[in-house]
Scaffold this active site. Structure first.
Site, PDB file in Angstrom:
ATOM      1  N   ASP A   1      -8.009  23.036  36.837  1.00 26.84           N
ATOM      2  CA  ASP A   1      -7.833  23.547  35.082  1.00 26.84           C
ATOM      3  C   ASP A   1      -6.891  24.505  34.372  1.00 26.84           C
ATOM      4  O   ASP A   1      -7.013  25.259  33.926  1.00 26.84           O
ATOM      5  CB  ASP A   1      -9.296  24.696  35.709  1.00 26.84           C
ATOM      6  CG  ASP A   1     -10.287  24.323  35.160  1.00 26.84           C
ATOM      7  OD1 ASP A   1     -10.341  23.768  34.196  1.00 26.84           O
ATOM      8  OD2 ASP A   1     -11.060  24.264  35.751  1.00 26.84           O
TER       9      ASP A   1
ATOM     10  N   TYR B   1     -13.665  29.667  40.123  1.00 28.51           N
ATOM     11  CA  TYR B   1     -13.001  29.453  41.381  1.00 28.51           C
ATOM     12  C   TYR B   1     -12.423  29.876  42.513  1.00 28.51           C
ATOM     13  O   TYR B   1     -12.641  30.517  43.687  1.00 28.51           O
ATOM     14  CB  TYR B   1     -12.264  28.029  40.875  1.00 28.51           C
ATOM     15  CG  TYR B   1     -12.367  26.987  40.030  1.00 28.51           C
ATOM     16  CD1 TYR B   1     -14.368  26.531  40.565  1.00 28.51           C
ATOM     17  CD2 TYR B   1     -11.466  26.032  39.192  1.00 28.51           C
ATOM     18  CE1 TYR B   1     -14.663  25.534  39.117  1.00 28.51           C
ATOM     19  CE2 TYR B   1     -12.057  25.721  38.300  1.00 28.51           C
ATOM     20  CZ  TYR B   1     -13.494  25.235  38.515  1.00 28.51           C
ATOM     21  OH  TYR B   1     -13.816  23.509  37.487  1.00 28.51           O
TER      22      TYR B   1
END
Length: 375
Positions: free
Chosen positions: A119, A157
């Site tokens: 990401d 995350y």
């Protein structure tokens, strides 16, 4: 003495009496310079003159739209607003330490290790390569939202890693030291790095083809296959009642990624049409073959020991099915003819419905729940 009050947005005091009139100029001092004459007027923007890349219209003028669908993507993205702090991870902490097997912890940790780096890479690619080269502001404004969402996903995350108490240095370094994770990141970097350069001239037709192929890789493969498929091992745990907090967060991320992929594919289709460009079949085949090999190696590592209801073969076969779907959406030939949908429940994950708040204490009308329609 004049009165003072404070406004609502600044700590600086504001006087309620007018300022004193300036003293007249003394002899021998320079007179104030005259006000500058207004510059020449400019021609109004014609929406038909806008282009995805290489447009000559004013990049600062949003409307009239040539690509109204891009504005709709921006509005839809804003209706999927959330943060990771709204989802409880308490049960996940217990599950990880007391319920997951060694193989399941291996899967969970390495999925997070891959996603954390991916990401950030996605955020940089949109912000530094793609957005900078788009010449219609309605395209850029959605991509600005996309950059924010990639940062939000990285936060998510990190929140999962921190909540469970994993070794952050060890988890974040896995993409460097685990060959199967590094292979996917290295392939993405190789496919994207040249078009990130600000001096990459899109007036050159070869460069334009490379940009289109690179953006196709990013939207259709990196986000549309690797991300879409990448959450699946965690969803497999969720289906057995495990790691439900992390899985719910990934469901919200998946909704973002569905939009990212759909937007990117729409841009690629429009770009190919607008520039009378075709993606080279040989280059596409190489791209698909590399992507499949990297995904298969990744699946073999994270699922070296199968978990209940999920294994490496299912993961790789589902990648092939998703690859065919993405190719069809762009109008290209399927790279893996005959690939079957071996995980039909996966699409359901993008259709999350939220009727209670995240802590199940009261009924809410949380915007993420029923306000979105998904294609």
């Amino acid at each position: 003495m004049s009165a003072l009050h404070f406004n609502d947005w600044d700590d600086a005091p504001v006087r309620t009496t007018p300022p004193a009139r300036p003293a007249p100029a003394q002899a021998g001092t320079a007179a104030p310079a005259p006000a500058a004459a207004p510059g020449p007027s400019l021609a109004p923007v014609n929406a038909a003159d806008k282009r995805i890349v290489g447009g000559k219209t004013d990049i600062n003028q949003l409307a009239p739209f040539k690509y109204p669908w891009a504005w709709e993507f921006f509005l839809k993205a804003n209706r999927n607003h959330w943060t990771p702090l709204e989802i409880s991870m308490a049960q996940d902490v217990h599950d990880y330490h007391h319920k997951l097997s060694g193989a399941e912890r291996h899967v969970f940790e390495n999925v997070l290790a891959y996603l954390t780096t991916s990401d950030i890479l996605a955020m940089r690619n949109i912000g530094l390569a793609v957005m900078e080269k788009m010449s219609a502001p309605e395209l850029q404004i959605y991509q600005a939202r996309q950059v924010y969402e990639e940062a939000l996903h990285t936060w998510t995350y990190q929140h999962c890693i921190e909540s469970i108490g994993l070794d952050q240095q060890e988890i974040y370094n896995r993409y460097r030291v685990v060959p199967a994770i590094h292979g996917k990141i290295a392939l993405a970097n190789r496919r994207l790095e040249r078009v990130m350069r600000p001096d990459f001239d899109l007036a050159d037709r070869d460069n334009l083809h490379e940009f289109a192929l690179s953006y196709f890789f990013f939207a259709a493969i990196f986000e549309g296959c690797w991300f879409y498929n990448g959450f699946t091992p965690i969803f497999a745990l969720q289906r057995r009642g495990l790691m439900k907090g992390a899985a719910e967060q990934l469901q919200y991320i998946m909704r973002d990624e569905v939009l990212h992929c759909a937007f990117g594919i729409r841009v690629v289709r429009e770009l190919l049409k607008e520039e009378n460009l075709s993606l080279d079949p040989a280059a596409l085949k190489t791209l698909w073959d590399e992507a499949e090999a990297a995904e298969a190696a990744y699946a073999a590592y994270i699922l070296r020991d199968p978990i209940l209801g999920y294994n490496a073969d299912l993961h790789t076969r589902q990648f092939r099915f998703m690859a065919n779907r993405r190719a069809r959406q762009v109008g290209l030939a399927e790279p893996f003819p005959g690939a079957e949908n071996v995980l039909p429940w996966l699409d359901e994950q993008a259709n999350l419905r939220k009727e209670k708040n995240f802590f199940e204490t009261r009924v809410t009308e949380y915007q993420t729940g029923g306000a979105l329609a998904w294609e």
